[in-house]
Motif scaffolding. Structure first.
Motif, PDB file in Angstrom:
ATOM      1  N   ILE A   1       8.025  -9.974   2.709  1.00 36.78           N
ATOM      2  CA  ILE A   1       8.075  -8.608   3.240  1.00 36.78           C
ATOM      3  C   ILE A   1       8.002  -7.587   2.123  1.00 36.78           C
ATOM      4  O   ILE A   1       7.190  -6.668   2.155  1.00 36.78           O
ATOM      5  CB  ILE A   1       9.362  -8.384   4.047  1.00 36.78           C
ATOM      6  N   ALA A   2       8.876  -7.708   1.145  1.00 40.58           N
ATOM      7  CA  ALA A   2       8.968  -6.685   0.114  1.00 40.58           C
ATOM      8  C   ALA A   2       9.683  -7.258  -1.102  1.00 40.58           C
ATOM      9  O   ALA A   2      10.456  -8.208  -0.994  1.00 40.58           O
ATOM     10  CB  ALA A   2       9.720  -5.463   0.625  1.00 40.58           C
ATOM     11  N   ILE A   3       9.418  -6.621  -2.253  1.00 37.96           N
ATOM     12  CA  ILE A   3      10.085  -7.013  -3.491  1.00 37.96           C
ATOM     13  C   ILE A   3      10.388  -5.769  -4.301  1.00 37.96           C
ATOM     14  O   ILE A   3       9.637  -4.777  -4.237  1.00 37.96           O
ATOM     15  CB  ILE A   3       9.218  -8.009  -4.304  1.00 37.96           C
ATOM     16  N   ILE A   4      11.481  -5.824  -5.056  1.00 39.24           N
ATOM     17  CA  ILE A   4      11.863  -4.725  -5.940  1.00 39.24           C
ATOM     18  C   ILE A   4      12.238  -5.327  -7.285  1.00 39.24           C
ATOM     19  O   ILE A   4      12.929  -6.358  -7.341  1.00 39.24           O
ATOM     20  CB  ILE A   4      13.022  -3.897  -5.330  1.00 39.24           C
ATOM     21  N   THR A   5      11.778  -4.700  -8.362  1.00 37.30           N
ATOM     22  CA  THR A   5      12.076  -5.203  -9.689  1.00 37.30           C
ATOM     23  C   THR A   5      13.545  -4.968 -10.049  1.00 37.30           C
ATOM     24  O   THR A   5      14.256  -4.219  -9.375  1.00 37.30           O
ATOM     25  CB  THR A   5      11.158  -4.564 -10.726  1.00 37.30           C
ATOM     26  N   SER A   6      13.958  -5.599 -11.131  1.00 38.34           N
ATOM     27  CA  SER A   6      15.374  -5.587 -11.493  1.00 38.34           C
ATOM     28  C   SER A   6      15.919  -4.182 -11.720  1.00 38.34           C
ATOM     29  O   SER A   6      17.085  -3.909 -11.405  1.00 38.34           O
ATOM     30  CB  SER A   6      15.603  -6.442 -12.733  1.00 38.34           C
ATOM     31  N   ASN A   7      15.093  -3.303 -12.267  1.00 35.02           N
ATOM     32  CA  ASN A   7      15.554  -1.940 -12.563  1.00 35.02           C
ATOM     33  C   ASN A   7      15.059  -0.925 -11.533  1.00 35.02           C
ATOM     34  O   ASN A   7      15.105   0.278 -11.774  1.00 35.02           O
ATOM     35  CB  ASN A   7      15.068  -1.508 -13.945  1.00 35.02           C
ATOM     36  N   SER A   8      14.603  -1.414 -10.388  1.00 33.64           N
ATOM     37  CA  SER A   8      14.079  -0.570  -9.297  1.00 33.64           C
ATOM     38  C   SER A   8      12.838   0.209  -9.696  1.00 33.64           C
ATOM     39  O   SER A   8      12.452   1.159  -9.018  1.00 33.64           O
ATOM     40  CB  SER A   8      15.147   0.426  -8.792  1.00 33.64           C
ATOM     41  N   GLY A   9      12.180  -0.224 -10.781  1.00 32.30           N
ATOM     42  CA  GLY A   9      11.020   0.510 -11.240  1.00 32.30           C
ATOM     43  C   GLY A   9       9.775   0.323 -10.400  1.00 32.30           C
ATOM     44  O   GLY A   9       8.862   1.144 -10.434  1.00 32.30           O
ATOM     45  N   SER A  10       9.739  -0.747  -9.622  1.00 34.33           N
ATOM     46  CA  SER A  10       8.534  -1.036  -8.857  1.00 34.33           C
ATOM     47  C   SER A  10       8.893  -1.738  -7.561  1.00 34.33           C
ATOM     48  O   SER A  10       9.806  -2.573  -7.533  1.00 34.33           O
ATOM     49  CB  SER A  10       7.606  -1.920  -9.683  1.00 34.33           C
ATOM     50  N   THR A  11       8.175  -1.389  -6.500  1.00 34.79           N
ATOM     51  CA  THR A  11       8.330  -2.054  -5.211  1.00 34.79           C
ATOM     52  C   THR A  11       6.951  -2.420  -4.674  1.00 34.79           C
ATOM     53  O   THR A  11       5.958  -1.744  -4.966  1.00 34.79           O
ATOM     54  CB  THR A  11       9.046  -1.165  -4.191  1.00 34.79           C
ATOM     55  N   THR A  12       6.921  -3.477  -3.905  1.00 35.88           N
ATOM     56  CA  THR A  12       5.681  -3.929  -3.266  1.00 35.88           C
ATOM     57  C   THR A  12       6.006  -4.363  -1.853  1.00 35.88           C
ATOM     58  O   THR A  12       7.067  -4.965  -1.627  1.00 35.88           O
ATOM     59  CB  THR A  12       5.057  -5.100  -4.035  1.00 35.88           C
ATOM     60  N   TYR A  13       5.096  -4.083  -0.925  1.00 36.66           N
ATOM     61  CA  TYR A  13       5.318  -4.409   0.485  1.00 36.66           C
ATOM     62  C   TYR A  13       4.100  -5.126   1.057  1.00 36.66           C
ATOM     63  O   TYR A  13       2.957  -4.887   0.649  1.00 36.66           O
ATOM     64  CB  TYR A  13       5.538  -3.127   1.302  1.00 36.66           C
ATOM     65  N   VAL A  14       4.368  -5.952   2.059  1.00 34.27           N
ATOM     66  CA  VAL A  14       3.266  -6.504   2.840  1.00 34.27           C
ATOM     67  C   VAL A  14       2.688  -5.371   3.691  1.00 34.27           C
ATOM     68  O   VAL A  14       3.404  -4.437   4.081  1.00 34.27           O
ATOM     69  CB  VAL A  14       3.764  -7.677   3.715  1.00 34.27           C
ATOM     70  N   ASP A  15       1.397  -5.435   3.958  1.00 32.50           N
ATOM     71  CA  ASP A  15       0.726  -4.329   4.649  1.00 32.50           C
ATOM     72  C   ASP A  15       1.363  -4.003   6.000  1.00 32.50           C
ATOM     73  O   ASP A  15       1.423  -2.838   6.401  1.00 32.50           O
ATOM     74  CB  ASP A  15      -0.760  -4.654   4.853  1.00 32.50           C
ATOM     75  N   SER A  16       1.842  -5.006   6.699  1.00 30.68           N
ATOM     76  CA  SER A  16       2.343  -4.798   8.057  1.00 30.68           C
ATOM     77  C   SER A  16       3.602  -3.947   8.123  1.00 30.68           C
ATOM     78  O   SER A  16       3.948  -3.450   9.198  1.00 30.68           O
ATOM     79  CB  SER A  16       2.594  -6.139   8.738  1.00 30.68           C
ATOM     80  N   VAL A  17       4.292  -3.746   6.993  1.00 28.79           N
ATOM     81  CA  VAL A  17       5.524  -2.956   7.011  1.00 28.79           C
ATOM     82  C   VAL A  17       5.429  -1.701   6.153  1.00 28.79           C
ATOM     83  O   VAL A  17       6.369  -0.903   6.123  1.00 28.79           O
ATOM     84  CB  VAL A  17       6.744  -3.788   6.577  1.00 28.79           C
ATOM     85  N   LYS A  18       4.318  -1.517   5.471  1.00 28.15           N
ATOM     86  CA  LYS A  18       4.154  -0.328   4.617  1.00 28.15           C
ATOM     87  C   LYS A  18       4.321   0.947   5.432  1.00 28.15           C
ATOM     88  O   LYS A  18       3.767   1.077   6.520  1.00 28.15           O
ATOM     89  CB  LYS A  18       2.779  -0.347   3.959  1.00 28.15           C
ATOM     90  N   GLY A  19       5.106   1.860   4.890  1.00 25.36           N
ATOM     91  CA  GLY A  19       5.351   3.125   5.574  1.00 25.36           C
ATOM     92  C   GLY A  19       6.471   3.068   6.587  1.00 25.36           C
ATOM     93  O   GLY A  19       6.898   4.110   7.096  1.00 25.36           O
ATOM     94  N   ARG A  20       6.957   1.868   6.904  1.00 22.56           N
ATOM     95  CA  ARG A  20       8.042   1.724   7.878  1.00 22.56           C
ATOM     96  C   ARG A  20       9.311   1.160   7.235  1.00 22.56           C
ATOM     97  O   ARG A  20      10.414   1.524   7.632  1.00 22.56           O
ATOM     98  CB  ARG A  20       7.622   0.803   9.015  1.00 22.56           C
ATOM     99  N   PHE A  21       9.136   0.253   6.280  1.00 25.62           N
ATOM    100  CA  PHE A  21      10.277  -0.401   5.635  1.00 25.62           C
ATOM    101  C   PHE A  21      10.410   0.102   4.202  1.00 25.62           C
ATOM    102  O   PHE A  21       9.402   0.389   3.538  1.00 25.62           O
ATOM    103  CB  PHE A  21      10.091  -1.914   5.591  1.00 25.62           C
TER     104      PHE A  21
END
Length: 118
Positions: free
Chosen positions: A48-68
């Motif tokens: 679904i989603a991932i966040i780096t250790s220092n919150s510097g970067s996030t990535t989402y699966v397309d199906s939840v982008k803009g909602r999660f």
């Protein structure tokens, strides 16, 4: 003892919101990227989603982008998943994961059920 404990799941109507939490203990939380996955009956576990250790970067699966939205509080050893505009197809067991590599182990929580239904 390593623990990842998810909470915040439940039953919500379509269009509603939930905030999942994953509380970590027993390992160096702040050094790990953290992610959320989900699994519906009969389907494979899905990233679904991932966040780096220092919150510097996030990535989402397309199906939840803009909602999660994934976020974390390293002082509280907790990662969150804010879920808005929920749809019936978001119904699943949601898991948090501490993302290991060749130098450190991967850890999974036990999951929390999210059901989106009217």
């Amino acid at each position: 003892q390593v623990q990842l404990v998810e909470s915040g799941g439940g039953l919500v109507q379509p269009g509603g919101s939930l905030r999942l939490s994953c509380s970590a203990s027993g390992f160096s939380f702040s050094s790990y990227s953290m992610s959320w996955y989900r699994q519906s009956p009969g389907k494979e576990r899905e990233f679904i989603a991932i966040i780096t250790s220092n919150s510097g970067s996030t990535t989402y699966v397309d199906s939840v982008k803009g909602r999660f939205t994934i976020s974390r509080d390293n002082a509280q050893n907790t990662v969150y998943l804010q879920m808005n505009s929920l749809k019936p197809e978001d119904t699943a067991v949601y898991y948090c994961k501490a993302v290991g590599n060749r130098f450190k182990a991967t850890y999974w929580g036990q999951g929390t059920q999210v059901t989106v239904s009217s």
